[in-house]
Enzyme design. Structure first.
Site, PDB file in Angstrom:
ATOM      1  N   ASP A 109      41.670  38.512  46.015  1.00 38.56           N
ATOM      2  CA  ASP A 109      41.956  39.957  46.083  1.00 38.56           C
ATOM      3  C   ASP A 109      43.196  40.318  46.906  1.00 38.56           C
ATOM      4  OD1 ASP A 109      41.110  42.611  45.316  1.00 38.56           O
ATOM      5  OD2 ASP A 109      40.447  42.945  47.365  1.00 38.56           O
ATOM      6  N   HIS A 140      48.018  43.185  46.919  1.00 37.49           N
ATOM      7  CA  HIS A 140      46.724  43.175  46.223  1.00 37.49           C
ATOM      8  C   HIS A 140      46.758  42.051  45.183  1.00 37.49           C
ATOM      9  CE1 HIS A 140      43.611  45.791  43.819  1.00 37.49           C
ATOM     10  NE2 HIS A 140      43.008  44.891  44.577  1.00 37.49           N
ATOM     11  N   ARG A 142      28.497  44.929  42.758  1.00 34.57           N
ATOM     12  CA  ARG A 142      29.314  43.859  43.350  1.00 34.57           C
ATOM     13  C   ARG A 142      28.468  42.773  44.005  1.00 34.57           C
ATOM     14  NH1 ARG A 142      35.297  44.557  43.444  1.00 34.57           N
ATOM     15  NH2 ARG A 142      35.529  46.465  42.262  1.00 34.57           N
ATOM     16  N   SER A 167      42.386  47.156  40.595  1.00 30.33           N
ATOM     17  CA  SER A 167      40.973  46.869  40.808  1.00 30.33           C
ATOM     18  C   SER A 167      40.219  46.798  39.481  1.00 30.33           C
ATOM     19  CB  SER A 167      40.352  47.952  41.686  1.00 30.33           C
ATOM     20  OG  SER A 167      41.044  48.012  42.902  1.00 30.33           O
ATOM     21  N   CYS A 190      40.470  44.570  37.105  1.00 30.43           N
ATOM     22  CA  CYS A 190      41.302  44.185  35.959  1.00 30.43           C
ATOM     23  C   CYS A 190      41.455  42.678  35.841  1.00 30.43           C
ATOM     24  CB  CYS A 190      42.664  44.856  36.046  1.00 30.43           C
ATOM     25  SG  CYS A 190      42.578  46.637  35.812  1.00 30.43           S
ATOM     26  N   TYR A 195      30.127  52.033  50.972  1.00 27.01           N
ATOM     27  CA  TYR A 195      30.635  51.179  49.899  1.00 27.01           C
ATOM     28  C   TYR A 195      31.736  50.253  50.436  1.00 27.01           C
ATOM     29  CZ  TYR A 195      33.120  49.349  46.002  1.00 27.01           C
ATOM     30  OH  TYR A 195      33.749  48.454  45.160  1.00 27.01           O
ATOM     31  N   GLY A 196      31.693  48.999  50.012  1.00 27.53           N
ATOM     32  CA  GLY A 196      32.597  47.955  50.514  1.00 27.53           C
ATOM     33  C   GLY A 196      34.034  48.379  50.783  1.00 27.53           C
ATOM     34  N   ARG A 204      35.125  53.149  45.743  1.00 29.84           N
ATOM     35  CA  ARG A 204      36.138  53.682  46.649  1.00 29.84           C
ATOM     36  C   ARG A 204      36.428  55.137  46.291  1.00 29.84           C
ATOM     37  NH1 ARG A 204      40.568  52.158  45.618  1.00 29.84           N
ATOM     38  NH2 ARG A 204      40.212  50.649  43.968  1.00 29.84           N
ATOM     39  N   LYS A 225      40.491  46.561  52.408  1.00 27.37           N
ATOM     40  CA  LYS A 225      41.561  47.424  51.888  1.00 27.37           C
ATOM     41  C   LYS A 225      42.308  48.149  53.018  1.00 27.37           C
ATOM     42  CE  LYS A 225      40.298  46.379  47.757  1.00 27.37           C
ATOM     43  NZ  LYS A 225      41.136  45.497  46.952  1.00 27.37           N
ATOM     44  N   ARG A 242      45.252  46.672  32.431  1.00 27.66           N
ATOM     45  CA  ARG A 242      44.552  46.844  31.154  1.00 27.66           C
ATOM     46  C   ARG A 242      45.399  47.715  30.249  1.00 27.66           C
ATOM     47  NH1 ARG A 242      38.722  46.205  31.139  1.00 27.66           N
ATOM     48  NH2 ARG A 242      38.139  45.222  33.115  1.00 27.66           N
TER      49      ARG A 242
HETATM   50  P1  GDP Z   1      39.152  42.257  39.812  1.00 24.56           P
HETATM   51  O1  GDP Z   1      38.405  43.454  40.266  1.00 24.56           O
HETATM   52  O2  GDP Z   1      40.607  42.524  39.583  1.00 24.56           O
HETATM   53  O3  GDP Z   1      38.908  41.075  40.667  1.00 24.56           O
HETATM   54  O4  GDP Z   1      38.588  41.923  38.359  1.00 24.56           O
HETATM   55  P2  GDP Z   1      37.400  40.936  37.910  1.00 24.56           P
HETATM   56  O5  GDP Z   1      37.902  39.554  37.737  1.00 24.56           O
HETATM   57  O6  GDP Z   1      36.217  41.124  38.777  1.00 24.56           O
HETATM   58  O7  GDP Z   1      37.105  41.520  36.476  1.00 24.56           O
HETATM   59  C1  GDP Z   1      36.780  42.884  36.271  1.00 24.56           C
HETATM   60  C2  GDP Z   1      36.141  43.064  34.912  1.00 24.56           C
HETATM   61  O8  GDP Z   1      37.048  42.639  33.905  1.00 24.56           O
HETATM   62  C3  GDP Z   1      34.885  42.230  34.741  1.00 24.56           C
HETATM   63  O9  GDP Z   1      33.950  42.974  34.027  1.00 24.56           O
HETATM   64  C4  GDP Z   1      35.365  41.047  33.942  1.00 24.56           C
HETATM   65  O10 GDP Z   1      34.330  40.483  33.165  1.00 24.56           O
HETATM   66  C5  GDP Z   1      36.474  41.638  33.084  1.00 24.56           C
HETATM   67  N1  GDP Z   1      37.516  40.635  32.780  1.00 24.56           N
HETATM   68  C6  GDP Z   1      38.113  39.784  33.651  1.00 24.56           C
HETATM   69  N2  GDP Z   1      38.988  38.955  33.020  1.00 24.56           N
HETATM   70  C7  GDP Z   1      38.962  39.306  31.708  1.00 24.56           C
HETATM   71  C8  GDP Z   1      39.646  38.819  30.537  1.00 24.56           C
HETATM   72  O11 GDP Z   1      40.458  37.891  30.576  1.00 24.56           O
HETATM   73  N3  GDP Z   1      39.358  39.449  29.358  1.00 24.56           N
HETATM   74  C9  GDP Z   1      38.458  40.478  29.282  1.00 24.56           C
HETATM   75  N4  GDP Z   1      38.219  41.011  28.087  1.00 24.56           N
HETATM   76  N5  GDP Z   1      37.779  40.960  30.359  1.00 24.56           N
HETATM   77  C10 GDP Z   1      38.030  40.376  31.551  1.00 24.56           C
HETATM   78  P1  PGA Z   2      38.754  44.366  43.171  1.00 23.71           P
HETATM   79  O1  PGA Z   2      38.440  44.725  44.696  1.00 23.71           O
HETATM   80  O2  PGA Z   2      40.243  44.413  43.130  1.00 23.71           O
HETATM   81  O3  PGA Z   2      38.157  43.004  43.067  1.00 23.71           O
HETATM   82  O4  PGA Z   2      38.158  45.346  42.230  1.00 23.71           O
HETATM   83  C1  PGA Z   2      37.871  45.855  45.174  1.00 23.71           C
HETATM   84  C2  PGA Z   2      38.735  47.078  45.000  1.00 23.71           C
HETATM   85  O5  PGA Z   2      39.933  46.941  44.712  1.00 23.71           O
HETATM   86  O6  PGA Z   2      38.200  48.159  45.196  1.00 23.71           O
HETATM   87 MN    MN Z   3      40.896  44.810  45.072  1.00 24.64          MN
HETATM   88 MN    MN Z   4      37.899  41.019  42.513  1.00 24.68          MN
END
Ligand code: GDP
Ligand code: PGA
Ligand code: MN
Ligand code: MN
Length: 625
Positions: free
Chosen positions: A315, A267, A409, A290, A292, A238-239, A89, A247, A440
């Site tokens: 999401d 979100h 992705r 995103s 996290c 990009y998505g 993004r 979004k 984080r």
């Molecule tokens: P989203 O974008 O908020 O949906 O996050 P994701 O679930 O796709 O995770 C994003 C990144 O954080 C990925 O590389 C995961 O492997 C990592 N991650 C997710 N949950 C955890 C966790 O509980 N601990 C750690 N250390 N990394 C995590």
């Molecule tokens: P994410 O979704 O929250 O799974 O990373 C895409 C984004 O927020 O860009």
């Molecule tokens: Mn998102």
């Molecule tokens: Mn996600």
């Protein structure tokens, strides 16, 4: 009516309609189409119907052109490598256009550069849109995509129509939203969210096309016109920039609709946890920035017995109190667009099992046997197999750099997830017991705490910060403010948005409890103090016991209720440094609170609602600790 019809026909000119029947479309859609055909000047019009045959036709074309590679290890799965300049993004090129600046962004303190949304005057944005999109689809087909966010025809659902000159975008929209010819009938004469997308690369092409991925990174523009429910996205495939239902619509435009209609577009993931002893199910929503951990938490495979977990969404949540005062959530999406690096059979088996069929992998590495690879999959592929990285070069485990792009992705239908909730498409939504914020935070912030009240919870959400990630263009691991995990997705003035959150609280409503979690605290060697992933269920277990009213497991602290020592089930985890995981370093928190307060005063300025007093109270509690 005649007049409109004449204009429509005139504007369409000689553009052939290669599929679909223009005259069967609702009049408002005809007008919308005519306007953009006139501006974008495509070679042909293709009205999508969501059918299986359509997917086959488009997929075939994409393979022929070299955009997609069929992955023989799976069924109906494809690899896509984009132009390496178009992988995330682009927040700096995202705007909300209104006539009144302060409808969109807060009154920041004088001399401060606002970071909570970017505003443009409607006129200026329109001029830019008209000049960028003039002839932008020359030599290309314009696809017309009718889609629903939320189950088609549901009371909380909303309809959109997206125009795009990218059939990759069409293929992804078919997974991420509900694309169907039934939409036209459900829509009738009603309004819809107008979505216009172009890769910004008309023929003959001006810019060298890399990886068969025509785009225009230098001129990316993602513009939103909330007043007329319109989105115009230019230059990127990009998505997050191009699947406009996600979004742009479900968060930025929907947050404005939600403001007007009295609900929330957030979100947030949505998940259900059933207590296997009592059979009782509770739903929680969680907002993390995103990349996290939303997708991982939503699909968690618990490491302790006691809960059956099922995912409703990973999401986005649309939340509304029903007439009984219960907060209900729907997932407006139809698929998952998830981060791949870090995903494997240990960390997230349910995601791995979701993309064995009908899925698109974007910017990952490929193995010689027609499989996929990314950082984190080292133990799950044949050690001797040849790998081609996301840039198309030969690659070996242990080499410098990444095999897959950090923001690579998967796109897969939600229905393919083995733990998809049977009620995930319930038009009424599911009842929500808890809201969880997080980010984080390598230092200072404990694994979990509970806010004191709804209002305090809104403050906790407003103070969310996180290390930046590869989901957007920010580089390095800088700690950034990301209030409510919505900074990049706000559709209107953030101060007004916080007030809207506060206004949700009413005496006859059953307000959910709110929490803050942090899976990412590290020790002095930079090692995570908490194992994360499946073990996060231990924290959810504590959250649910708090929701059930267990007073014995919490202690008061200046920042909220903390778990009483030993009240989180750590069975089988070995050495967990509880004191380090939950410590509240006084100076850290004083600095953090003062910094957050200053941030909100600077950025939200005079639009800031009463929660500012919560920040004062919290600072005082920390001082007196
Ligand atoms: P989203 O974008 O908020 O949906 O996050 P994701 O679930 O796709 O995770 C994003 C990144 O954080 C990925 O590389 C995961 O492997 C990592 N991650 C997710 N949950 C955890 C966790 O509980 N601990 C750690 N250390 N990394 C995590
Ligand atoms: P994410 O979704 O929250 O799974 O990373 C895409 C984004 O927020 O860009
Ligand atoms: Mn998102
Ligand atoms: Mn996600």
């Amino acid at each position: 009516f005649m007049e409109i019809h004449e204009i429509v026909i005139q504007k369409l000119g000689h553009v052939p309609i290669v599929k679909g029947d223009f005259h069967m479309l609702p009049k408002k859609v005809q007008k919308f189409l005519a306007k953009w055909v006139y501006t974008c000047k495509p070679r042909a019009l293709y009205i999508c119907d969501g059918s299986h045959a359509e997917a086959e036709e488009v997929t075939h074309k994409l393979i022929e052109r070299g955009v997609l590679t069929k992955l023989k290890k799976y069924e109906n799965c494809y690899l896509c490598r984009t132009d390496p300049a178009d992988v995330a993004r682009v927040e700096s090129k995202t705007w909300i256009a209104t006539d009144d600046k302060y409808e969109t962004v807060p009154h920041v303190r004088q001399g401060v550069r606002g970071i909570l949304g970017q505003w443009k005057h409607t006129k200026e944005m329109e001029e830019e849109v008209n000049s960028d999109l003039d002839g932008c689809m020359a030599g290309r087909t314009m696809y017309v995509i009718p889609f629903s966010m939320g189950p088609i025809g549901g009371p909380l659902s909303k309809i959109g129509v997206q125009l795009t000159d990218s059939n990759y975008v069409l293929l992804c929209m078919r997974i991420m939203t509900r694309v169907s010819a039934d939409i036209w009938e459900v829509l009738g004469d009603n309004d819809f969210v107008r979505c216009v997308h172009s890769m910004g690369c008309p023929r003959p092409v001006q810019r060298k096309v890399v990886n068969h991925w025509p785009c225009n990174p230098d001129k990316i523009m993602i513009g939103h016109f909330p007043a007329r429910r319109e989105i115009v996205s230019f230059g990127s495939g990009y998505g997050g920039n191009s699947l406009l239902g996600k979004k742009c619509f479900a968060l930025r435009i929907a947050s404005v609709i939600a403001r007007d209609e009295g609900w929330l577009a957030e979100h947030m993931l949505i998940m259900g946890l059933t207590n296997e002893k009592t059979g009782e199910e509770k739903f929680v929503c969680a907002a993390f920035p995103s990349a996290c951990g939303k997708t991982n938490l939503a699909m968690i495979q618990p490491t302790i017995p006691g809960y059956k977990v099922r995912v409703v969404g990973d999401d986005i949540a649309w939340l509304r109190f029903d007439d009984k005062g219960v907060l209900r959530a729907i997932n407006p999406e139809n698929g998952f667009l998830g981060v791949l690096p870090g995903t494997n059979m240990k960390t997230n088996p349910n995601a791995m099992l979701s993309f064995q069929n009908i899925s698109i992998f974007t910017n990952v590495a490929e193995t010689a046997d027609g499989g996929v690879f990314w950082e984190g999959m080292e133990d799950e592929i044949d050690k001797n197999i040849a790998i081609t990285n996301w840039l198309g070069q030969p690659w070996k485990i242990g080499m410098p750099g990444n095999a897959a792009h950090p923001n690579s992705r998967f796109t897969c239908p939600a229905s393919q997830c083995p733990i998809i909730h049977p009620k995930w498409e319930d038009p009424k939504g599911v009842p929500v017991s808890a809201l969880i914020f997080g980010g984080r935070r390598p230092t200072g912030v404990p694994l979990v705490f509970e806010s004191y009240s709804w209002q305090h919870g809104v403050m906790v959400g407003a103070c969310v910060k996180s290390e930046s990630t590869a989901a957007a263009e920010h580089t390095g691991k800088k700690i950034m403010h990301d209030p409510m995990a919505m900074r990049p997705f706000m559709g209107y003035n953030f101060g007004k948005y916080l007030q809207h959150w506060l206004d949700m609280e009413k005496p006859d409503r059953n307000m959910p409890k709110s929490f803050h979690v942090n899976w990412f605290r590290v020790d002095e060697h930079g090692k995570f103090l908490w194992p994360g992933f499946g073990d996060n269920v231990r924290v959810l277990d504590w959250v649910l016991r708090r929701c059930a009213g267990d007073e014995s497991i919490a202690v008061k602290s200046p920042i909220g209720y903390l778990p009483k020592k030993g009240s989180i089930d750590l069975t089988g985890l070995g050495d967990i440094k509880w004191d380090e995981l939950f410590s509240l370093p006084k100076h850290y928190w004083l600095d953090d609170m003062r910094e957050s307060k200053l941030f909100l005063e600077d950025q939200v300025g005079t639009d800031f609602p009463q929660v500012i007093w919560e920040t004062h109270a919290q600072e005082k509690r920390i001082e007196e600790q």
